[in-house]
Design an enzyme around this catalytic site. Structure first.
Site, PDB file in Angstrom:
ATOM      1  N   GLN A 103      30.933  13.195  29.286  1.00 30.35           N
ATOM      2  CA  GLN A 103      30.244  14.460  29.514  1.00 30.35           C
ATOM      3  C   GLN A 103      30.577  15.484  28.433  1.00 30.35           C
ATOM      4  O   GLN A 103      30.025  16.570  28.411  1.00 30.35           O
ATOM      5  CB  GLN A 103      30.652  15.024  30.886  1.00 30.35           C
ATOM      6  CG  GLN A 103      30.288  14.119  32.046  1.00 30.35           C
ATOM      7  CD  GLN A 103      30.792  14.616  33.388  1.00 30.35           C
ATOM      8  OE1 GLN A 103      31.366  13.851  34.142  1.00 30.35           O
ATOM      9  NE2 GLN A 103      30.586  15.885  33.711  1.00 30.35           N
TER      10      GLN A 103
ATOM     11  N   ARG B 207      31.691  17.618  40.831  1.00 30.29           N
ATOM     12  CA  ARG B 207      30.533  18.492  41.040  1.00 30.29           C
ATOM     13  C   ARG B 207      30.972  19.858  41.562  1.00 30.29           C
ATOM     14  O   ARG B 207      30.456  20.383  42.539  1.00 30.29           O
ATOM     15  CB  ARG B 207      29.527  17.839  41.991  1.00 30.29           C
ATOM     16  CG  ARG B 207      28.130  18.395  41.771  1.00 30.29           C
ATOM     17  CD  ARG B 207      27.034  17.562  42.364  1.00 30.29           C
ATOM     18  NE  ARG B 207      25.751  18.169  42.052  1.00 30.29           N
ATOM     19  CZ  ARG B 207      24.589  17.674  42.410  1.00 30.29           C
ATOM     20  NH1 ARG B 207      24.517  16.568  43.081  1.00 30.29           N
ATOM     21  NH2 ARG B 207      23.470  18.279  42.107  1.00 30.29           N
ATOM     22  N   CYS B 208      31.983  20.390  40.904  1.00 35.00           N
ATOM     23  CA  CYS B 208      32.418  21.736  41.276  1.00 35.00           C
ATOM     24  C   CYS B 208      33.187  22.335  40.124  1.00 35.00           C
ATOM     25  O   CYS B 208      33.657  21.631  39.242  1.00 35.00           O
ATOM     26  CB  CYS B 208      33.236  21.715  42.548  1.00 35.00           C
ATOM     27  SG  CYS B 208      34.997  21.634  42.374  1.00 35.00           S
TER      28      CYS B 208
ATOM     29  N   GLU C 243      26.162  22.669  41.198  1.00 34.36           N
ATOM     30  CA  GLU C 243      27.160  22.246  42.174  1.00 34.36           C
ATOM     31  C   GLU C 243      27.187  23.108  43.427  1.00 34.36           C
ATOM     32  O   GLU C 243      27.953  22.809  44.354  1.00 34.36           O
ATOM     33  CB  GLU C 243      28.536  22.293  41.518  1.00 34.36           C
ATOM     34  CG  GLU C 243      28.942  23.710  41.184  1.00 34.36           C
ATOM     35  CD  GLU C 243      30.023  23.807  40.130  1.00 34.36           C
ATOM     36  OE1 GLU C 243      30.016  22.990  39.210  1.00 34.36           O
ATOM     37  OE2 GLU C 243      30.854  24.693  40.246  1.00 34.36           O
TER      38      GLU C 243
END
Ligand code: CDP
Length: 788
Positions: free
Chosen positions: A222, A372-373, A742
Site C-alpha cells: 500500500q 481499515r482505520c 474506514e
C-alpha cells in the site's frame, strides 16, 4: 451535493462509473500473482509449528534432493549478509529468519527456492527442523507477571516484556473530577485480535538484474515509495541505492492496512533474487496469510466516565493494555505508539480526559496493523460509544438524548479536544437526528417496551462516532522520519488528454475514477480524458501511500492544488491568445472568457494546445504541474448509526433487523463510490461485532487459522444497509472533502454491540465483548434464567 460541471466533464458530485471496473469485471486485473517473468523461480516458506521454541537444528539435505529445489535459505544464510534481522515500522526489530529461537506459531523458519511452486512446497515438507518447545506467553496479563520469562532476550538488558507506556491528557485534573463526581460508570472491554482477511494474500516478485544492478519488486504494498526508501536504507551498503530500486504495486486485491508492513517473506525473496540473479516469486497461501500477518486490535480497555446526575459528561478516563505479539511492528506514524487512539473523547464535549496505555510482548505474531482505520481509531470509538451507553443505562436516560446533550455543538468548531486534537468541522446533532428520523426511533422504543412485556428481546443501538483521518500534517506525522504529505503530478498532452500520477495506491477504492473527477472539476477536462496512474516508484511522484483513509485528504488535495497551478498557467496563455489582461479573464467550468463577454473565450483544450504550439514569449512550453500537499490539519469525518436487533431466545442468535448509517465526509467526489465504501465498511464492521476473532489456545496455537474457523460474514449474513448523508465540508481541505474509506468499519461495531446490550439491559447486562456470538448470548440468557 449539487454538481457544478455537466456529466460529460464528470467533476465533483457525479456518480460516474468506476473506470477500473472494466478490467476487474473482465477478469483482466493485473495482480502480483498474474505476473510471470522469464526464468522466474518460486519460493515457499517453512513455518514454525510452535509458538515458542528453541531451534536445535535445521537439516536441509533431503529438501535439496527434491527435484526442482535449488536452494534452502535459513537464518544462518541471511546472517552471512547481515539480513537476518530487519527494523519494524515502530523502530523495533524483527527476525527475517531465526537463527536460534522461534517466537510465534507460523513464524518463518526457512525458505525453499525451486523451479516451480509445487517443487518449492515439496521442498518445504522435506526440511527437517528439530525444535525444543517452551511455555508460550499468550496474553499480556501473563506477560506482565513477575515470574513471566523475558521473551526478547535479543535485546540487551531487557528485564521484562513491557514495550512502552504512553499517556495523553491531564491525569490529575481528570482524577479530581472523578473523585467528586455524582455518577461514575466503568466498563472493562476486550477488543479481540482480528485479521484483515483481504481476498488477495501478500506476496511479491523480486527481480534483481545483475548486469544493471537494478532491483524491481512487484509487491502487494500500500506504500511503494516508503518501501523503496526502507529497502535502500537497509541494502544501500551492498550497492542497492535508491535509484536502483523500483517498487511496482500492481492491482491489489484488498489491503485494509495489512499490506503496509514489510513481512519477512518480501525480504527473503529479495535476498534470494539478489544472490541467485533470477526473479523469485513468493505468494502466501490463505492459511499462511491468516496465521502469520495482517493482525489488528488486541486491546484490553477499561473505560470510565464521570458525569453529573443530569447526564452532563465531566471527564473520561481510559486505561489500555495492548498485546503487540512478538515485536512492535504496528503500523503507526512514528510519534504515535498507540496510533490516533486519543480521538477517544469522540463526539462529546469532555472538559478533561486522560488516557494511558501499556504495550506488551507475547508469543503471538506481530499485530497492530491499522485495519481499515486510522491507526487504532476503531478501538477508541468502540470504547467511547460503549461506555456512553453504559452511562445512559446507569442514569436511566435514553442513549440518544444523552448523546444529544453532550455532543460538541456546531458553533464550537474548530473544537479543541481535551486530548489535544483540533476537530475541523462537524454537526453531530444533525447526523443523529437524521438517523433517528429515518429509522423512526421513538416508534421503535415504544415497540421495544411492548415486546419486553411479552418477553421478546429487541434492542436499539446507536453509535455517533468521530473519525480522524488524513495523516497528515508534517508537524506531527512521519513514518520512520518520512513526512506524511502526498502528491500528484499532472501532465496534459497537446491534444488535451492527460495522465495524472500519485504517491498513493488504490486497493479497490476507485482512485482512477475519483482523482480524475477532482482534476475534471478544477480544469474542465473530461474525467474520461484523464488517465490516473499509481504504484510505480519509477514514474509516480513520492508519496506515503494509501491507508487510514488518507488518500482524499492528502493526494486528493494535491490533485486540486496541481490542477489549480495549471489553471493559473492557462490564464496566462488565454490572456495571450485573447490579447487581453489576465485580470480581465474569468474562469467558467472549462474555459476562460473575457469578463462581460462570454463569447470571447478559449477552452481548456485550446489553451493546452497553445501551451505546446503558441505559448507567450518568455513562458516555458508544456502543460504540467506537480503538488506535494502537506495538510494543515487532519479531517474529522463523522456519522451516526442506528441498529435494531432481535434476539432469538432459542439459539442466542442476533438478527439485525435494520441498520441506518448517516455519514458525513464533507464534500463528496463520487456519491456512488462513497456509498460503496460505506457498504463495504459496514460489512467489515459487522464482522468483528458478531463473527470474527483470531483465537489462540494456551500453548499459542492459532485455532482460527483457516476460513473454516475464522468466520467471515458472507452476503447471507449481511443485512440490508440503509445509508444517508449530511455534508459538513472540511474548512481547510482545498475541495472541502474528508476521508470516508474506514468510517463505517469504525462506526458499526459499537452500534451493533449497543443494540445487543440494549436488548438484554433489563436483565442487568451492561456489557458484552465482541464478537457477540450465539453461544455467548445464549449463556447470558441461561445465566439470567431467561432460558433453561
Ligand atoms: O485512502 P482511501 O482511498 O482508502 O480512503 P478515502 O480517501 O476515504 O477514499 C475512498 C474512496 O472514496 C476514494 O475513491 C475517494 O476518492 C472516495 N471519496 C469521495 O468520493 N468523496 C469523499 N469525500 C471522500 C472519499
Amino acid at each position: 451535493m449539487a454538481t457544478r460541471t455537466p456529466l460529460e466533464i464528470g467533476g465533483m458530485g457525479h456518480s460516474v462509473k468506476r473506470k477500473e471496473d472494466a478490467r476487474f469485471l473482465h477478469g483482466k486485473g493485473k495482480y502480483v500473482d498474474d505476473i510471470k517473468l522469464p526464468g522466474m523461480l518460486y519460493m515457499d516458506i517453512v513455518r514454525s509449528p510452535f509458538a515458542y521454541a528453541k531451534i536445535k537444528s535445521i537439516n536441509t539435505e533431503k529438501a535439496l534432493k527434491v527435484p526442482g529445489v535449488l536452494a534452502v535459505i535459513t537464518g544462518e544464510t541471511l546472517k552471512g549478509f547481515n539480513l537476518h534481522w530487519m527494523p519494524t515500522l515502530m523502530s523495533d526489530t524483527q527476525m527475517v529468519l531465526p537463527t536460534d529461537t522461534v517466537m510465534y506459531q507460523a513464524q518463518e523458519v526457512a525458505a525453499v527456492i525451486a523451479t516451480s511452486r509445487y517443487a518449492a512446497a515439496d521442498g518445504v515438507e522435506a526440511v527437517e527442523v528439530e525444535y525444543e518447545p517452551m511455555a508460550a506467553i499468550v496474553t499480556p496479563q501473563r506477560a506482565m507477571e513477575k515470574d513471566a520469562p523475558v521473551l526478547r532476550t535479543d535485546k540487551a538488558g531487557k528485564k521484562d516484556n513491557h514495550i512502552w507506556h504512553w499517556e495523553v491528557g491531564d491525569r490529575q485534573s481528570t482524577n479530581n473530577v472523578f473523585d467528586k463526581a455524582d455518577v461514575v460508570v466503568k466498563e472493562d472491554m476486550y477488543i479481540p485480535r482480528i485479521h484483515v482477511a483481504s481476498i488477495e494474500t501478500c506476496g511479491c516478485i523480486a527481480d534483481y538484474n545483475k548486469i544493471e544492478n537494478k532491483l524491481t519488486v512487484y509487491m502487494t504494498t500500500q506504500a511503494p515509495h516508503a518501501i523503496r526508501t526502507v529497502f535502500a536504507l537497509v541494502a544501500g551498503h551492498v550497492g542497492l541505492t535508491e535509484e536502483k530500486i523500483r517498487i511496482i504495486s500492481p492491482d491489489i486485491g484488498g489491503g485494509f492496512g495489512g499490506k503496509v508492513p514489510v513481512y519477512p517473506g518480501y525480504v527473503i525473496a529479495v535476498a534470494a533474487s539478489v544472490v541467485i540473479g533470477k526473479p523469485v516469486k513468493w505468494i502466501e497461501d490463505r492459511m499462511e496469510n491468516l496465521q502469520a500477518d495482517s493482525f489488528a486490535r488486541d486491546y484490553y480497555i477499561t473505560a470510565e466516565i464521570a458525569a453529573d446526575k443530569d447526564g452532563t459528561m465531566k471527564a473520561l478516563r481510559i486505561k489500555t493494555i495492548a498485546d503487540h505479539g512478538y515485536t512492535d511492528a504496528a503500523a503507526n506514524p512514528s510519534k504515535f505508539p498507540a496510533g490516533l487512539f486519543s480521538i477517544v473523547t469522540g463526539s462529546y464535549d469532555f472538559p478533561v480526559a486522560f488516557a494511558e496505555m501499556d504495550a506488551y510482548y507475547t508469543n503471538k505474531p506481530p499485530g497492530g496493523v491499522a485495519y481499515r482505520c486510522s491507526f487504532r481509531v476503531t478501538e477508541a470509538v468502540h470504547a467511547i460509544e460503549r461506555i456512553v451507553d453504559s452511562l445512559a443505562l446507569k442514569l436511566g436516560m435514553d442513549p440518544a438524548q444523552l448523546r444529544l446533550k453532550n455532543f460538541i455543538k456546531p458553533e464550537q468548531f474548530p473544537y479543541h479536544s481535551a486530548l489535544g486534537w483540533e476537530y475541523d468541522s462537524g454537526n453531530y446533532e444533525a447526523a443523529l437526528k437524521k438517523a433517528m428520523d429515518i429509522i423512526e426511533y421513538d416508534k421503535l422504543r415504544k415497540e421495544q417496551a411492548e415486546k419486553r412485556k411479552k418477553g421478546e428481546l429487541m434492542g436499539i443501538g446507536i453509535s455517533s462516532f468521530t473519525e480522524i483521518v488524513g495523516a497528515g500534517n508534517s508537524k506531527h506525522f512521519d513514518i520512520l522520519g518520512l513526512k506524511m504529505f502526498d502528491s500528484c503530478e499532472i501532465r496534459v498532452h497537446p491534444t488535451g488528454k492527460a495522465i495524472a500520477r500519485f504517491g498513493t495506491k488504490s486497493q479497490g477504492q476507485g482512485h482512477e475514477t475519483t482523482y480524475a473527477q477532482i482534476i475534471a472539476e478544477e480544469l474542465g477536462l473530461p474525467a474520461d480524458h484523464i488517465l490516473v496512474e499509481e504504484g510505480d516508484t519509477d514514474t509516480a511522484p513520492y508519496g506515503l501511500g494509501t491507508y487510514a483513509s488518507r488518500s482524499t485528504p492528502t493526494a486528493g488535495a494535491a490533485a486540486a492544488k496541481a490542477a489549480r497551478k495549471l489553471r493559473e498557467k492557462a490564464r496566462k496563455i488565454a490572456a495571450h491568445l485573447l490579447e487581453v489582461n489576465e485580470q480581465d479573464l474569468e474562469w467558467d467550468i472549462n474555459k476562460f472568457h473575457v469578463k462581460g463577454a462570454p463569447d470571447k473565450a478559449k477552452t481548456i483544450q485550446e489553451i493546452v494546445f497553445a501551451a505546446y504550439t503558441n505559448h507567450p514569449a518568455g513562458m516555458e512550453a508544456g502543460f504540467e504541474a506537480v503538488s506535494y500537499y502537506d495538510p494543515p490539519n487532519l479531517t474529522f469525518p463523522f456519522g451516526s448509526y442506528i441498529c435494531v436487533v432481535d434476539i432469538d431466545k432459542g439459539t442466542g442468535e442476533v438478527k439485525i433487523r435494520r441498520f441506518v448509517a448517516v455519514d458525513d465526509c464533507g464534500n463528496i467526489i463520487n456519491p456512488m463510490i462513497v456509498e460503496g465504501q460505506i457498504h463495504g465498511g459496514l460489512t467489515m464492521g459487522l464482522a468483528p461485532a458478531l463473527y470474527e476473532e483470531m483465537r489462540y489456545d494456551e500453548d499459542g496455537n492459532c485455532v482460527t487459522g483457516s476460513f473454516m474457523d475464522y468466520l467471515l460474514p458472507t452476503a447471507v449474513e449481511t443485512p440490508r444497509w440503509e445509508t444517508a448523508k449530511t455534508v459538513t465540508p472540511s474548512p481547510h481541505h482545498p475541495i472541502g472533502a474528508k476521508g470516508v474509506g474506514e468510517s463505517a468499519t469504525v462506526g458499526a461495531p459499537p452500534a451493533i454491540a449497543n443494540a445487543v446490550v440494549d436488548a438484554l439491559s433489563h436483565l442487568g447486562v451492561t456489557h458484552i465483548d465482541i464478537p457477540i456470538t450465539p453461544p455467548k448470548v445464549w449463556s447470558i440468557l441461561k445465566e439470567k434464567g431467561v432460558v433453561n
